[in-house]
Design an enzyme around this catalytic site. Structure first.
Site, PDB file in Angstrom:
ATOM      1  N   THR A 281      75.209  16.274 -50.484  1.00 52.81           N
ATOM      2  CA  THR A 281      74.128  15.860 -49.571  1.00 52.81           C
ATOM      3  C   THR A 281      74.606  14.684 -48.726  1.00 52.81           C
ATOM      4  O   THR A 281      75.360  13.843 -49.203  1.00 52.81           O
ATOM      5  CB  THR A 281      72.890  15.452 -50.401  1.00 52.81           C
ATOM      6  N   GLY A 282      74.129  14.629 -47.491  1.00 52.09           N
ATOM      7  CA  GLY A 282      74.453  13.495 -46.631  1.00 52.09           C
ATOM      8  C   GLY A 282      75.196  13.932 -45.387  1.00 52.09           C
ATOM      9  O   GLY A 282      75.534  15.109 -45.215  1.00 52.09           O
TER      10      GLY A 282
ATOM     11  N   GLU B 170      72.855  15.494 -57.569  1.00 55.17           N
ATOM     12  CA  GLU B 170      74.284  15.335 -57.278  1.00 55.17           C
ATOM     13  C   GLU B 170      75.079  15.113 -58.569  1.00 55.17           C
ATOM     14  O   GLU B 170      76.173  15.646 -58.738  1.00 55.17           O
ATOM     15  CB  GLU B 170      74.503  14.162 -56.321  1.00 55.17           C
TER      16      GLU B 170
ATOM     17  N   GLY C 230      79.466  13.522 -50.739  1.00 55.78           N
ATOM     18  CA  GLY C 230      79.769  12.241 -50.114  1.00 55.78           C
ATOM     19  C   GLY C 230      79.643  11.090 -51.101  1.00 55.78           C
ATOM     20  O   GLY C 230      79.445  11.302 -52.304  1.00 55.78           O
TER      21      GLY C 230
HETATM   22  O1  LIG Z   1      74.741  10.122 -52.328  1.00 59.86           O
HETATM   23  C1  LIG Z   1      74.387  10.657 -51.300  1.00 59.86           C
HETATM   24  C2  LIG Z   1      73.050  11.230 -51.125  1.00 59.86           C
HETATM   25  O2  LIG Z   1      72.248  10.977 -52.229  1.00 59.86           O
HETATM   26  C3  LIG Z   1      75.335  10.786 -50.173  1.00 59.86           C
HETATM   27  O3  LIG Z   1      76.420  11.535 -50.597  1.00 59.86           O
HETATM   28  C4  LIG Z   1      75.761   9.418 -49.765  1.00 59.86           C
HETATM   29  O4  LIG Z   1      74.607   8.680 -49.433  1.00 59.86           O
HETATM   30  C5  LIG Z   1      76.705   9.461 -48.583  1.00 59.86           C
HETATM   31  O5  LIG Z   1      76.039   9.912 -47.453  1.00 59.86           O
HETATM   32  P1  LIG Z   1      76.717   9.878 -46.030  1.00 59.86           P
HETATM   33  O6  LIG Z   1      77.876  10.826 -46.070  1.00 59.86           O
HETATM   34  O7  LIG Z   1      75.593  10.307 -45.101  1.00 59.86           O
HETATM   35  O8  LIG Z   1      77.135   8.461 -45.753  1.00 59.86           O
END
Ligand SMILES: O=C(CO)[C@H](O)[C@H](O)COP(=O)(O)O
Length: 224
Positions: free
Chosen positions: A29-30, A106, A85
């Site tokens: 996610t992200g 996750e 991520g």
């Molecule tokens: O842990 C997460 C979501 O719960 C994401 O992987 C993390 O916040 C990184 O996000 P991004 O790639 O948008 O910086």
């Protein structure tokens, strides 16, 4: 596209290149995992045969829109690879996740995967964890008590909100974002937080032994 978005795309696409036909894949996610999912969607259109478990409703919707077949833990027990991520990755590869609110799913997906791939731009790679407030998923009932327990641990928690209401995770819980200063012993902190009644999961991903793909603003991509 700005240089950070380009770096995220490069890291995500590099990770997607590790996915092969026949694999069961965890979709993170992200905004960085997003690019891996886009690339995997393209590969599926070109004949890649996989099934995926998504770590959030948002990623599942993205995957479905791209035609990626979705499965669940009622059908599969283990995944071959998980691509996700991170908010911070320390030099010894301990990780903070949960900035996007999906930390619980996750972590379940990461632990169910044989290979864990973390994708990030260079800003996430730090000497010691702790600048990014640690997300902790908690049960809404009595959340104020967990809040106080975190303060007693010398943490500085903030209840995550959206449009002036508590942010609700895909699992119906709250998140508190907690500053502890520099986190010298992430494993100990994780266990101290998990021991609090009402804490569902912490964003500390400890001893995951991930493959980390870091993309730099100058276009370089490094695998650690
Ligand atoms: O842990 C997460 C979501 O719960 C994401 O992987 C993390 O916040 C990184 O996000 P991004 O790639 O948008 O910086």
């Amino acid at each position: 596209m700005d240089t950070i978005t380009k770096a995220k795309k490069a890291a995500g696409e590099k990770a997607a290149s590790l996915v092969q036909s026949g694999m069961l894949v965890g979709l993170g996610t992200g905004s960085t995992a997003y690019w891996a999912i886009e690339k995997i969607g393209q590969m599926v259109k070109e004949g890649l045969n996989i099934r995926a478990v998504a770590t959030s409703v948002a990623s599942e919707q993205q995957a479905i829109a791209l035609g990626i077949p979705i499965t669940s833990f009622s059908e599969v027990q283990q995944l071959d690879i998980d691509i996700d991520g991170a908010d911070e990755i320390s030099e010894d590869l301990q990780i903070i996740k949960g900035g996007g609110g999906a930390l619980l799913r996750e972590k379940i997906v990461a632990h169910a995967s044989r290979k864990k791939v973390i994708v990030a731009d260079e800003r996430k790679y730090v000497r010691t964890l702790g600048k990014f407030p640690l997300p902790v998923e908690i049960i809404p009932f009595g959340w104020e008590l967990v809040f106080k327990s975190v303060q007693a641990l010398k943490g500085s928690p903030t209840l995550r909100t959206r449009e002036d209401k508590p942010y609700i995770t895909d699992n119906g819980n709250y998140i508190i974002d907690c500053l502890f200063g520099s986190i010298e012993n992430p494993e100990q902190l994780h266990h101290q937080l998990k021991a609090m009644t009402g804490v569902v999961e912490t964003g500390l991903f400890i001893n995951l032994k991930p493959t980390v793909i870091i993309a730099f603003e100058n276009g370089e991509v490094k695998t650690i």
